[in-house]
Motif scaffolding. Structure first.
Motif, mmCIF file in Angstrom:
data_model
loop_
_atom_site.group_PDB
_atom_site.id
_atom_site.type_symbol
_atom_site.label_atom_id
_atom_site.label_comp_id
_atom_site.label_asym_id
_atom_site.label_seq_id
_atom_site.Cartn_x
_atom_site.Cartn_y
_atom_site.Cartn_z
ATOM 1 N N ILE A 24 0.837 -1.199 0.000
ATOM 2 C CA ILE A 24 0.000 0.000 0.000
ATOM 3 C C ILE A 24 0.873 1.251 0.000
ATOM 4 O O ILE A 24 0.588 2.214 -0.728
ATOM 5 C CB ILE A 24 -0.957 -0.011 1.213
ATOM 6 C CG1 ILE A 24 -2.030 -1.085 1.026
ATOM 7 C CG2 ILE A 24 -1.615 1.357 1.404
ATOM 8 C CD1 ILE A 24 -2.906 -1.308 2.251
ATOM 9 N N GLN A 25 1.952 1.254 0.773
ATOM 10 C CA GLN A 25 2.857 2.401 0.814
ATOM 11 C C GLN A 25 3.519 2.630 -0.533
ATOM 12 O O GLN A 25 3.801 3.762 -0.907
ATOM 13 C CB GLN A 25 3.921 2.212 1.890
ATOM 14 C CG GLN A 25 3.400 2.357 3.292
ATOM 15 C CD GLN A 25 4.490 2.126 4.330
ATOM 16 O OE1 GLN A 25 5.597 1.696 4.008
ATOM 17 N NE2 GLN A 25 4.159 2.400 5.589
ATOM 18 N N GLN A 26 3.774 1.539 -1.273
ATOM 19 C CA GLN A 26 4.396 1.648 -2.589
ATOM 20 C C GLN A 26 3.384 1.969 -3.682
ATOM 21 O O GLN A 26 3.761 2.208 -4.822
ATOM 22 C CB GLN A 26 5.118 0.346 -2.944
ATOM 23 C CG GLN A 26 6.274 0.023 -2.036
ATOM 24 C CD GLN A 26 6.853 -1.354 -2.299
ATOM 25 O OE1 GLN A 26 6.421 -2.056 -3.201
ATOM 26 N NE2 GLN A 26 7.830 -1.743 -1.496
ATOM 27 N N GLY A 27 2.108 1.940 -3.337
ATOM 28 C CA GLY A 27 1.069 2.232 -4.317
ATOM 29 C C GLY A 27 0.780 1.072 -5.255
ATOM 30 O O GLY A 27 0.291 1.280 -6.362
ATOM 31 N N ARG A 28 1.064 -0.143 -4.814
ATOM 32 C CA ARG A 28 0.849 -1.324 -5.653
ATOM 33 C C ARG A 28 -0.415 -2.042 -5.231
ATOM 34 O O ARG A 28 -0.983 -1.780 -4.173
ATOM 35 C CB ARG A 28 2.058 -2.254 -5.540
ATOM 36 C CG ARG A 28 3.322 -1.592 -6.072
ATOM 37 C CD ARG A 28 4.561 -2.379 -5.775
ATOM 38 N NE ARG A 28 4.519 -3.689 -6.393
ATOM 39 C CZ ARG A 28 5.417 -4.641 -6.157
ATOM 40 N NH1 ARG A 28 6.402 -4.402 -5.311
ATOM 41 N NH2 ARG A 28 5.321 -5.805 -6.746
#
Length: 59
Positions: free
Chosen positions: A30-34
């Motif tokens: 989620i932090q990586q936007g995946r």
């Protein structure tokens, strides 16, 4: 040809560690936007998996 099915037998601490690790992986994604769809499915399967008692014999 059918895919191979694997079974894994975990005790309670191992199951908790697996769920915790999957949630941590989901947070990182989620932090990586995946996308987290596959991790969500694994968490759902682990949480809803039936428990089975097995007897372990030590030799």
């Amino acid at each position: 040809m059918r895919d191979k099915t694997y079974h894994i037998y975990l005790d309670s601490p191992e199951r908790k560690l697996l769920i915790h690790s999957l949630v941590e992986l989901k947070n990182q994604l989620i932090q990586q936007g995946r996308y987290t769809d596959c991790v969500d499915e694994l968490v759902f399967k682990v949480i809803n998996a039936p428990t089975k008692r097995i007897k372990i014999e030590y030799v």
